[in-house]
Enzyme design. Structure first.
Site, PDB file in Angstrom:
ATOM      1  N   LYS A   1       0.841  -1.213   0.000  1.00  0.00           N
ATOM      2  CA  LYS A   1       0.000   0.000   0.000  1.00  0.00           C
ATOM      3  C   LYS A   1       0.864   1.247   0.000  1.00  0.00           C
ATOM      4  CE  LYS A   1      -1.919   1.794   3.993  1.00  0.00           C
ATOM      5  NZ  LYS A   1      -1.689   3.253   4.087  1.00  0.00           N
ATOM      6  N   ASN A   2       1.838   1.281   0.915  1.00  0.00           N
ATOM      7  CA  ASN A   2       2.597   2.522   1.097  1.00  0.00           C
ATOM      8  C   ASN A   2       3.594   2.784  -0.029  1.00  0.00           C
ATOM      9  OD1 ASN A   2       1.177   3.142   3.382  1.00  0.00           O
ATOM     10  ND2 ASN A   2       2.658   2.220   4.782  1.00  0.00           N
TER      11      ASN A   2
ATOM     12  N   ARG B   1      -4.400   9.701   4.159  1.00  0.00           N
ATOM     13  CA  ARG B   1      -3.259  10.556   4.489  1.00  0.00           C
ATOM     14  C   ARG B   1      -2.405  10.828   3.244  1.00  0.00           C
ATOM     15  NH1 ARG B   1      -0.849  14.114   8.015  1.00  0.00           N
ATOM     16  NH2 ARG B   1       1.391  13.855   7.925  1.00  0.00           N
TER      17      ARG B   1
ATOM     18  N   CYS C   1      -5.621   7.874   9.329  1.00  0.00           N
ATOM     19  CA  CYS C   1      -5.882   7.376  10.689  1.00  0.00           C
ATOM     20  C   CYS C   1      -5.604   8.465  11.719  1.00  0.00           C
ATOM     21  CB  CYS C   1      -4.992   6.170  10.984  1.00  0.00           C
ATOM     22  SG  CYS C   1      -5.425   4.719  10.022  1.00  0.00           S
TER      23      CYS C   1
ATOM     24  N   ARG D   1      -0.754  15.065  13.220  1.00  0.00           N
ATOM     25  CA  ARG D   1      -0.002  14.655  12.027  1.00  0.00           C
ATOM     26  C   ARG D   1       0.194  15.899  11.155  1.00  0.00           C
ATOM     27  NH1 ARG D   1      -2.047   8.840   9.827  1.00  0.00           N
ATOM     28  NH2 ARG D   1       0.074   8.794   9.029  1.00  0.00           N
ATOM     29  N   PRO D   2       1.053  16.816  11.597  1.00  0.00           N
ATOM     30  CA  PRO D   2       1.231  18.064  10.853  1.00  0.00           C
ATOM     31  C   PRO D   2       1.922  17.815   9.515  1.00  0.00           C
ATOM     32  CG  PRO D   2       2.844  17.916  12.624  1.00  0.00           C
ATOM     33  CD  PRO D   2       1.951  16.708  12.756  1.00  0.00           C
ATOM     34  N   ILE D   3       1.872  18.817   8.641  1.00  0.00           N
ATOM     35  CA  ILE D   3       2.585  18.694   7.354  1.00  0.00           C
ATOM     36  C   ILE D   3       3.609  19.820   7.203  1.00  0.00           C
ATOM     37  CG2 ILE D   3       0.770  17.384   6.166  1.00  0.00           C
ATOM     38  CD1 ILE D   3       0.062  20.062   4.731  1.00  0.00           C
ATOM     39  N   ASP D   4       4.048  20.356   8.354  1.00  0.00           N
ATOM     40  CA  ASP D   4       4.996  21.473   8.306  1.00  0.00           C
ATOM     41  C   ASP D   4       6.295  21.103   7.577  1.00  0.00           C
ATOM     42  OD1 ASP D   4       5.267  19.731  10.519  1.00  0.00           O
ATOM     43  OD2 ASP D   4       6.665  21.093  11.490  1.00  0.00           O
ATOM     44  N   LEU D   5       6.760  19.871   7.742  1.00  0.00           N
ATOM     45  CA  LEU D   5       8.019  19.484   7.088  1.00  0.00           C
ATOM     46  C   LEU D   5       7.834  19.387   5.573  1.00  0.00           C
ATOM     47  CD1 LEU D   5       9.205  16.713   9.604  1.00  0.00           C
ATOM     48  CD2 LEU D   5       9.810  19.142   9.567  1.00  0.00           C
TER      49      LEU D   5
ATOM     50  N   ASP E   1       3.903   0.925  12.341  1.00  0.00           N
ATOM     51  CA  ASP E   1       2.724   0.233  11.798  1.00  0.00           C
ATOM     52  C   ASP E   1       2.606  -1.208  12.285  1.00  0.00           C
ATOM     53  OD1 ASP E   1       1.934   2.416  10.406  1.00  0.00           O
ATOM     54  OD2 ASP E   1       2.416   1.658   8.409  1.00  0.00           O
TER      55      ASP E   1
ATOM     56  N   ILE F   1       6.859   7.311  17.360  1.00  0.00           N
ATOM     57  CA  ILE F   1       6.524   8.036  16.129  1.00  0.00           C
ATOM     58  C   ILE F   1       5.227   8.826  16.276  1.00  0.00           C
ATOM     59  CG2 ILE F   1       6.125   7.831  13.633  1.00  0.00           C
ATOM     60  CD1 ILE F   1       8.926   6.927  14.498  1.00  0.00           C
TER      61      ILE F   1
ATOM     62  N   ARG G   1      -8.896  -0.341   4.005  1.00  0.00           N
ATOM     63  CA  ARG G   1      -8.033   0.716   3.455  1.00  0.00           C
ATOM     64  C   ARG G   1      -6.648   0.182   3.164  1.00  0.00           C
ATOM     65  NH1 ARG G   1      -6.955   4.683   7.293  1.00  0.00           N
ATOM     66  NH2 ARG G   1      -5.312   4.963   5.774  1.00  0.00           N
TER      67      ARG G   1
HETATM   68  C1  UD1 Z   1       4.575   7.069   8.988  1.00  0.00           C
HETATM   69  C2  UD1 Z   1       5.724   6.106   9.205  1.00  0.00           C
HETATM   70  C3  UD1 Z   1       5.781   5.196   8.009  1.00  0.00           C
HETATM   71  C4  UD1 Z   1       4.426   4.526   7.864  1.00  0.00           C
HETATM   72  C5  UD1 Z   1       3.303   5.557   7.775  1.00  0.00           C
HETATM   73  C6  UD1 Z   1       1.925   4.957   7.725  1.00  0.00           C
HETATM   74  C7  UD1 Z   1       7.799   6.561  10.354  1.00  0.00           C
HETATM   75  C8  UD1 Z   1       8.983   7.446  10.457  1.00  0.00           C
HETATM   76  N1  UD1 Z   1       6.946   6.868   9.370  1.00  0.00           N
HETATM   77  O1  UD1 Z   1       4.821   7.794   7.803  1.00  0.00           O
HETATM   78  O2  UD1 Z   1       6.817   4.245   8.150  1.00  0.00           O
HETATM   79  O3  UD1 Z   1       4.406   3.700   6.762  1.00  0.00           O
HETATM   80  O4  UD1 Z   1       3.372   6.400   8.895  1.00  0.00           O
HETATM   81  O5  UD1 Z   1       1.435   4.680   8.977  1.00  0.00           O
HETATM   82  O6  UD1 Z   1       7.642   5.632  11.106  1.00  0.00           O
HETATM   83  N2  UD1 Z   1       5.783  14.888  11.271  1.00  0.00           N
HETATM   84  C9  UD1 Z   1       5.826  16.229  11.541  1.00  0.00           C
HETATM   85  N3  UD1 Z   1       5.693  17.106  10.504  1.00  0.00           N
HETATM   86  C10 UD1 Z   1       5.535  16.692   9.210  1.00  0.00           C
HETATM   87  C11 UD1 Z   1       5.500  15.315   8.955  1.00  0.00           C
HETATM   88  C12 UD1 Z   1       5.625  14.438  10.012  1.00  0.00           C
HETATM   89  O7  UD1 Z   1       5.946  16.647  12.686  1.00  0.00           O
HETATM   90  O8  UD1 Z   1       5.435  17.532   8.320  1.00  0.00           O
HETATM   91  C13 UD1 Z   1       5.878  13.926  12.384  1.00  0.00           C
HETATM   92  C14 UD1 Z   1       4.564  13.227  12.606  1.00  0.00           C
HETATM   93  O9  UD1 Z   1       3.699  13.937  13.436  1.00  0.00           O
HETATM   94  C15 UD1 Z   1       5.001  11.924  13.225  1.00  0.00           C
HETATM   95  C16 UD1 Z   1       6.301  11.635  12.523  1.00  0.00           C
HETATM   96  O10 UD1 Z   1       6.772  12.898  12.065  1.00  0.00           O
HETATM   97  O11 UD1 Z   1       5.249  12.088  14.579  1.00  0.00           O
HETATM   98  C17 UD1 Z   1       6.168  10.619  11.390  1.00  0.00           C
HETATM   99  O12 UD1 Z   1       5.637  11.219  10.327  1.00  0.00           O
HETATM  100  P1  UD1 Z   1       5.843  10.690   8.852  1.00  0.00           P
HETATM  101  O13 UD1 Z   1       6.983   9.768   8.693  1.00  0.00           O
HETATM  102  O14 UD1 Z   1       5.728  11.874   7.955  1.00  0.00           O
HETATM  103  O15 UD1 Z   1       4.555   9.922   8.745  1.00  0.00           O
HETATM  104  P2  UD1 Z   1       4.116   9.204   7.560  1.00  0.00           P
HETATM  105  O16 UD1 Z   1       4.652   9.694   6.280  1.00  0.00           O
HETATM  106  O17 UD1 Z   1       2.660   9.158   7.734  1.00  0.00           O
END
Ligand code: UD1
Length: 433
Positions: free
Chosen positions: A22-23, A92, A116, A121-125, A305, A327, A397
């Site tokens: 999926k991912n 997401r 989920c 789950r911010p998108i600032d990065l 996960d 995480i 999903r």
């Molecule tokens: C995460 C998992 C990934 C998994 C996916 C689905 C990790 C590192 N990543 O990826 O392996 O397949 O979930 O469940 O284990 N964050 C920020 N700002 C951002 C983006 C992320 O603060 O802009 C923080 C999130 O709040 C979280 C962490 O970084 O605490 C992990 O985020 P990220 O790796 O981006 O999450 P996914 O891409 O969803």
């Protein structure tokens, strides 16, 4: 609403194939926007999140056709760079279309993604990385507007190896003038899968699997054929299922190296595990011992996960297994539901202490999210009597035919749709006369 009716206590025996990832599928579907010709993807899992990605591509004006596990995408006639809110909130990974649209159109308009509820789950990065490449982005409430921008290569430093932010930056950087370096990049196998897809489409991307990616240009190629790699979390879920119930299964068409941390803890708990390059054979007596300290971390660490499904496998393991979730702040939503089955779990902040109980008993529980739902199903397989898992669609999903796969291994379970008259919640009418 799907209602899983599980009669626990069956050992799992047999062989089954891991589904496509999926991912990996979702960012590759977004990357199809960059390809001037048709992309043929094979081994695409049949999932609600994949349907959601196809709905976005079609909304943008792409042709998207499905035939079995194959999908054909032709993005040559794209007509829009806007994704409406109702499509964005379905998952997401819709946020990955931001980088792909910037690369393809130089602009985008979308809203915050769904997915989920695992805490903040911010998108600032993501936004900071895209801005570094020259994107002009405005946020207004839940809306994100990327104004027409000329992208330039840049050096991006990710303070945390976010998978999604790395993918967005990779996609946008393909269209940037000059070279982009992404430092602190995620090293997940899905990044390697995206790199492979982008290279096949004509991008010059290197470094996936390390923490530094180098992207220097894109010369679009015509038609591209790609095979989606195996799903490491779905494979780990099957391994955890057999570990918990006892039995012996072989998971074919997977990459054991990609979930070796999960296999390591299952081995610590007493499972016998034999890995070959594309398969895992796991046997379990069912009577496991605690697996020690399990801390989630970015790849190659233990995957967040897989935390809920390993927890389900260890509920009856003798001793105390200690999970630390690093995480997501709200990734123990399965715990109150597991307790309804008799699990003994102490929660304190990031830590969950699982003390093995002798028996679990069937109960009615709720699937809290995708992996939490899988955790409930696995716990139900280990419990005595009948477990009902009510799921508003989370499991579908991310898991392709999980019920069929578990049944083929000997599990006793069915799925019913609420509202269909199976006598589950609807009383049978009294016989007349
Ligand atoms: C995460 C998992 C990934 C998994 C996916 C689905 C990790 C590192 N990543 O990826 O392996 O397949 O979930 O469940 O284990 N964050 C920020 N700002 C951002 C983006 C992320 O603060 O802009 C923080 C999130 O709040 C979280 C962490 O970084 O605490 C992990 O985020 P990220 O790796 O981006 O999450 P996914 O891409 O969803």
């Amino acid at each position: 609403m799907d209602i899983w009716r599980i009669r626990g206590g069956r050992r799992l025996e047999g062989e089954c194939a891991a589904q496509g990832s999926k991912n990996a599928s979702l960012p590759i579907l977004a990357a199809c926007l960059l390809c001037p010709g048709t992309v043929e993807l094979s081994r695409v899992p049949c999932l609600r999140d994949v349907d959601a990605a196809l709905a976005i591509l079609r909304h943008l004006g792409c042709r998207a056709e499905q035939a079995g596990d194959r999908i054909y995408i032709d993005a040559s006639g794209i007509t829009s760079c806007e994704i409406p809110h109702e499509l964005m909130v379905q998952m997401r990974s819709s946020v990955i279309f931001m980088g792909a649209l910037l690369a393809r159109c130089g602009q985008a308009r979308l809203s915050l993604p769904g997915g989920c509820q695992l805490g903040k789950r911010p998108i600032d990065l993501h936004l900071a990385a895209l801005r570094k490449l020259g994107a002009v982005i405005e946020e207004d409430g839940g809306e994100i507007r990327c104004a027409p921008s000329v992208l330039r290569g840049a050096e991006i430093l990710l303070p945390f190896p976010s998978v999604g932010a790395t993918e967005n930056a990779m996609l946008a950087a393909c269209a940037a003038r000059g070279e982009t370096l992404i430092r602190g990049a995620a090293r997940e196998p899905e990044i390697q899968a995206l790199q492979g897809a982008l290279r096949a489409m004509g991008a010059d991307v290197r470094g996936a699997g390390t923490d530094t990616l180098r992207i220097s240009g894109f010369r679009g190629r015509g038609c591209v054929r790609l095979r989606i790699p195996p799903d490491r979390i779905a494979a780990a879920t099957l391994a955890c299922a057999c570990a918990g119930t006892g039995g012996k299964i072989c998971i074919r068409d997977c990459d054991p190296g990609q979930f070796s941390t999960v296999l390591y803890f299952l081995n610590q708990a007493g499972c016998d595990i034999i890995t070959k390059h594309d398969r895992v054979t796991l046997s379990s007596e069912g009577a496991l011992r605690a697996a020690g300290q399990i801390a989630t971390a970015p790849y190659p660490g233990f995957p967040t996960d897989a935390q809920p499904v390993l927890m389900a496998a260890l509920l009856r393991a003798e001793g105390e297994s200690v999970f630390t979730e690093n995480i997501f702040e709200n990734r123990y939503r399965q715990v109150p539901e597991l307790r309804r089955l008799g699990a003994d779990i102490l929660l304190k902040g990031r830590e969950a202490r699982v003390r093995g109980v002798r028996r679990l008993h069937g109960a009615a529980v709720n699937a809290t999210d995708l992996r939490g739902g899988a955790s409930m199903i696995l716990a139900g397989l280990c419990a005595e009597g009948e477990t009902l898992v009510r799921d508003s669609g989370h499991v579908a999903r991310g898991y392709e035919d999980l019920d069929g796969c578990l049944r083929s291994l000997g599990a006793e379970l069915t799925i019913q749709r609420e509202g269909e008259n199976h006598g589950l919640y609807i009383q049978k009418p009294q016989a007349l006369g």
